[in-house]
Design a protein around this motif. Structure first.
Motif, mmCIF file in Angstrom:
data_model
loop_
_atom_site.group_PDB
_atom_site.id
_atom_site.type_symbol
_atom_site.label_atom_id
_atom_site.label_comp_id
_atom_site.label_asym_id
_atom_site.label_seq_id
_atom_site.Cartn_x
_atom_site.Cartn_y
_atom_site.Cartn_z
ATOM 1 N N LYS A 236 0.826 -1.214 0.000
ATOM 2 C CA LYS A 236 0.000 0.000 0.000
ATOM 3 C C LYS A 236 0.857 1.259 0.000
ATOM 4 C CE LYS A 236 -3.999 2.112 2.292
ATOM 5 N NZ LYS A 236 -3.460 3.489 2.312
ATOM 6 N N LYS A 237 1.948 1.247 0.774
ATOM 7 C CA LYS A 237 2.833 2.415 0.804
ATOM 8 C C LYS A 237 3.431 2.695 -0.577
ATOM 9 C CE LYS A 237 4.218 2.085 5.669
ATOM 10 N NZ LYS A 237 5.332 1.759 6.597
ATOM 11 N N LEU A 238 3.709 1.640 -1.335
ATOM 12 C CA LEU A 238 4.262 1.808 -2.674
ATOM 13 C C LEU A 238 3.183 2.168 -3.699
ATOM 14 C CD1 LEU A 238 6.655 -1.264 -2.600
ATOM 15 C CD2 LEU A 238 7.372 1.130 -2.719
ATOM 16 N N ASN A 239 1.991 1.651 -3.473
ATOM 17 C CA ASN A 239 0.912 1.845 -4.446
ATOM 18 C C ASN A 239 0.224 3.199 -4.319
ATOM 19 O OD1 ASN A 239 -0.726 0.454 -6.585
ATOM 20 N ND2 ASN A 239 -2.386 0.870 -5.149
ATOM 21 N N ASP A 240 0.074 3.698 -3.097
ATOM 22 C CA ASP A 240 -0.675 4.937 -2.897
ATOM 23 C C ASP A 240 -0.139 6.112 -3.727
ATOM 24 O OD1 ASP A 240 -2.512 3.757 -1.250
ATOM 25 O OD2 ASP A 240 -1.752 4.616 0.611
ATOM 26 N N PRO A 241 1.191 6.322 -3.800
ATOM 27 C CA PRO A 241 1.679 7.451 -4.606
ATOM 28 C C PRO A 241 1.440 7.287 -6.104
ATOM 29 C CG PRO A 241 3.347 6.721 -3.033
ATOM 30 C CD PRO A 241 2.281 5.679 -3.048
ATOM 31 N N LEU A 242 1.119 6.064 -6.543
ATOM 32 C CA LEU A 242 0.904 5.812 -7.970
ATOM 33 C C LEU A 242 -0.552 5.985 -8.389
ATOM 34 C CD1 LEU A 242 3.148 2.638 -8.470
ATOM 35 C CD2 LEU A 242 3.659 4.993 -9.165
ATOM 36 N N LEU A 243 -1.454 6.198 -7.424
ATOM 37 C CA LEU A 243 -2.877 6.267 -7.769
ATOM 38 C C LEU A 243 -3.166 7.387 -8.764
ATOM 39 C CD1 LEU A 243 -4.525 5.601 -4.282
ATOM 40 C CD2 LEU A 243 -4.341 4.021 -6.227
ATOM 41 N N GLU A 244 -2.555 8.547 -8.560
ATOM 42 C CA GLU A 244 -2.764 9.636 -9.509
ATOM 43 C C GLU A 244 -2.165 9.307 -10.864
ATOM 44 O OE1 GLU A 244 -1.939 14.428 -10.114
ATOM 45 O OE2 GLU A 244 -1.328 13.459 -8.248
ATOM 46 N N ALA A 245 -1.031 8.629 -10.859
ATOM 47 C CA ALA A 245 -0.401 8.238 -12.122
ATOM 48 C C ALA A 245 -1.309 7.314 -12.916
ATOM 49 C CB ALA A 245 0.943 7.565 -11.862
ATOM 50 N N TYR A 246 -1.954 6.366 -12.260
ATOM 51 C CA TYR A 246 -2.869 5.468 -12.974
ATOM 52 C C TYR A 246 -3.956 6.262 -13.681
ATOM 53 C CZ TYR A 246 -0.858 1.937 -9.767
ATOM 54 O OH TYR A 246 -0.028 1.132 -9.043
ATOM 55 N N LEU A 248 -3.822 9.450 -14.679
ATOM 56 C CA LEU A 248 -3.242 10.225 -15.776
ATOM 57 C C LEU A 248 -2.879 9.345 -16.962
ATOM 58 C CD1 LEU A 248 -0.946 12.577 -13.666
ATOM 59 C CD2 LEU A 248 -3.019 13.254 -14.886
ATOM 60 N N LEU A 249 -2.418 8.133 -16.690
ATOM 61 C CA LEU A 249 -2.012 7.228 -17.765
ATOM 62 C C LEU A 249 -3.163 6.887 -18.698
ATOM 63 C CD1 LEU A 249 0.313 4.829 -15.753
ATOM 64 C CD2 LEU A 249 0.971 6.040 -17.842
ATOM 65 N N PHE A 250 -4.367 6.790 -18.143
ATOM 66 C CA PHE A 250 -5.493 6.302 -18.941
ATOM 67 C C PHE A 250 -6.591 7.339 -19.136
ATOM 68 C CE2 PHE A 250 -3.525 2.627 -16.835
ATOM 69 C CZ PHE A 250 -3.183 1.875 -17.961
ATOM 70 N N ALA A 251 -6.342 8.596 -18.743
ATOM 71 C CA ALA A 251 -7.388 9.619 -18.795
ATOM 72 C C ALA A 251 -7.868 9.886 -20.210
ATOM 73 C CB ALA A 251 -6.894 10.914 -18.150
ATOM 74 N N GLU A 252 -6.973 9.841 -21.196
ATOM 75 C CA GLU A 252 -7.395 10.058 -22.588
ATOM 76 C C GLU A 252 -7.334 8.760 -23.387
ATOM 77 O OE1 GLU A 252 -6.511 14.821 -23.162
ATOM 78 O OE2 GLU A 252 -5.326 13.399 -24.329
ATOM 79 N N ASN A 253 -6.177 8.161 -23.440
ATOM 80 C CA ASN A 253 -6.087 6.839 -24.085
ATOM 81 C C ASN A 253 -4.734 6.215 -23.789
ATOM 82 O OD1 ASN A 253 -4.160 7.690 -26.199
ATOM 83 N ND2 ASN A 253 -5.902 8.806 -27.038
ATOM 84 N N ASN A 254 -4.638 4.955 -24.076
ATOM 85 C CA ASN A 254 -3.398 4.198 -23.958
ATOM 86 C C ASN A 254 -3.006 3.751 -25.379
ATOM 87 O OD1 ASN A 254 -1.295 2.647 -22.642
ATOM 88 N ND2 ASN A 254 -2.494 0.843 -23.100
ATOM 89 N N PRO A 255 -1.756 4.024 -25.814
ATOM 90 C CA PRO A 255 -0.578 4.382 -25.028
ATOM 91 C C PRO A 255 -0.187 5.860 -25.041
ATOM 92 C CG PRO A 255 0.142 3.631 -27.155
ATOM 93 C CD PRO A 255 -1.369 3.561 -27.169
ATOM 94 N N ALA A 256 -1.105 6.766 -25.400
ATOM 95 C CA ALA A 256 -0.721 8.180 -25.378
ATOM 96 C C ALA A 256 -0.263 8.608 -23.989
ATOM 97 C CB ALA A 256 -1.887 9.051 -25.845
ATOM 98 N N GLY A 257 -0.943 8.086 -22.951
ATOM 99 C CA GLY A 257 -0.572 8.455 -21.594
ATOM 100 C C GLY A 257 0.810 7.980 -21.219
ATOM 101 N N VAL A 258 1.078 6.698 -21.421
ATOM 102 C CA VAL A 258 2.380 6.163 -21.026
ATOM 103 C C VAL A 258 3.504 6.743 -21.881
ATOM 104 C CG1 VAL A 258 2.219 4.076 -22.470
ATOM 105 C CG2 VAL A 258 3.636 4.065 -20.413
ATOM 106 N N LYS A 259 3.231 7.046 -23.141
ATOM 107 C CA LYS A 259 4.276 7.656 -23.975
ATOM 108 C C LYS A 259 4.598 9.069 -23.492
ATOM 109 C CE LYS A 259 4.644 5.090 -28.213
ATOM 110 N NZ LYS A 259 4.640 5.132 -29.694
ATOM 111 N N ALA A 260 3.602 9.784 -22.996
ATOM 112 C CA ALA A 260 3.872 11.109 -22.440
ATOM 113 C C ALA A 260 4.763 10.991 -21.204
ATOM 114 C CB ALA A 260 2.561 11.804 -22.083
#
Length: 293
Positions: A236-246, A248-260
């Motif tokens: 959980k300590k490692l995952n919590d900071p990534l919640l916003e990243a998840y 942002l990664l998929f807010a518009e489409n994949n793989p545009a998010g991960v490429k950004a």
């Protein structure tokens, strides 16, 4: 060979980097491969949908497969994606693609056709009979338009030889729990939902084939290993900071998010092939703010 042992942990659905003129950027792909392996991921997936496979020619796909084998050089297992909605053409691909060095083939359920559950079963039955490597089912109804129900997954797992596992990305925890409860002992079950994988590990999943691990390989794979060890305080300590990243990664489409994300990190250029386009400027700036925080 047990896929549950070989593929336990974090697999990365690697992107296909392009140059500004649209060619495959093999230098960036080599950099990305080494970055993933050096930061502890357990295996790589070439030619997943995150790799923009619908816009790659068959010749390009073969070039990528051979390049990944060469640069991985046996350091971690490699899975090759061979998916589509034309069953008989996929049989030809399974015969022509260089799969000797792959441990398995990842194949998404047919998209657009929206087959019945029986049609999905028959599709995979034919692929499994034709494939020189075990087939890992891929259920991603957000892309395919049709959910592969738990009953179909379990029927394939129990009745069809050469079906070795599933990447389950239906965003449905109850469906996952049914599969995990009733799967055969040998049957690999990994997540395709980065934002749900931590609780899915608690339900018994064997790991993940991840998009987020492209850009956070160490933190993400450490989180998965903690979850597999039932250390959910650490996970959980490692995952919590990534919640916003998840998000942002998929807010518009994949793989545009991960490429950004990867472009801002200096790993690749921010180039995609139409009909995919880079993130909108506003969202791109939010990614920069997140990474610079």
């Amino acid at each position: 060979m047990s896929l549950r042992r070989t593929l336990r942990g974090t697999g990365v659905a690697i992107v296909t980097p392009f140059t500004g003129n649209g060619d495959i950027d093999f230098n960036a792909l080599e950099r990305l491969i080494n970055h993933q392996i050096n930061n502890g991921v357990e295996y790589l997936v070439a030619l997943g949908t995150t790799g923009e496979t619908p816009t790659l020619s068959k010749e390009e796909k073969i070039d990528i497969i051979n390049f990944v084998y060469d640069k991985v050089a046996g350091r971690v297992p490699v899975i090759v994606g061979v998916g589509g909605n034309n069953t008989h053409e996929l049989v030809k691909d399974l015969e022509k693609f260089p799969l000797e060095k792959a441990v398995a083939v990842l194949s998404a359920s047919p998209y657009y056709n929206k087959p019945s559950q029986e049609g999905i079963f028959k599709h995979y039955e034919v692929l499994a009979a034709s494939s020189p490597k075990p087939i890992i089912l891929y259920n991603v109804p957000g892309r395919t338009g049709r959910n592969m129900e738990a009953s179909t997954t379990l029927r394939l797992a129990h009745e069809v030889p050469n079906i070795g596992g599933i990447k389950e990305a239906a965003n449905n925890m109850v469906q996952c729990m049914h599969i995990l409860r009733d799967r055969p002992e040998h049957f690999l079950v990994v997540s395709g939902d980065d934002d749900l994988v931590m609780p899915q590990l608690a339900c018994g999943m064997d790991g993940v084939i991840s998009v987020a691990a492209n850009c956070f390989p160490r933190q993400f794979s450490d989180m998965i290993r903690a979850g597999l060890a039932h250390d959910f305080v650490t996970a959980k300590k490692l995952n919590d900071p990534l919640l916003e990243a998840y998000h942002l990664l998929f807010a518009e489409n994949n793989p545009a998010g991960v490429k950004a994300f990867l472009a801002i990190q200096g790993m690749i250029g921010n180039h995609l092939r139409l009909p995919m386009v880079p993130l909108s400027e506003g969202l791109y700036q939010k990614v920069k703010v997140y990474l610079n925080a």
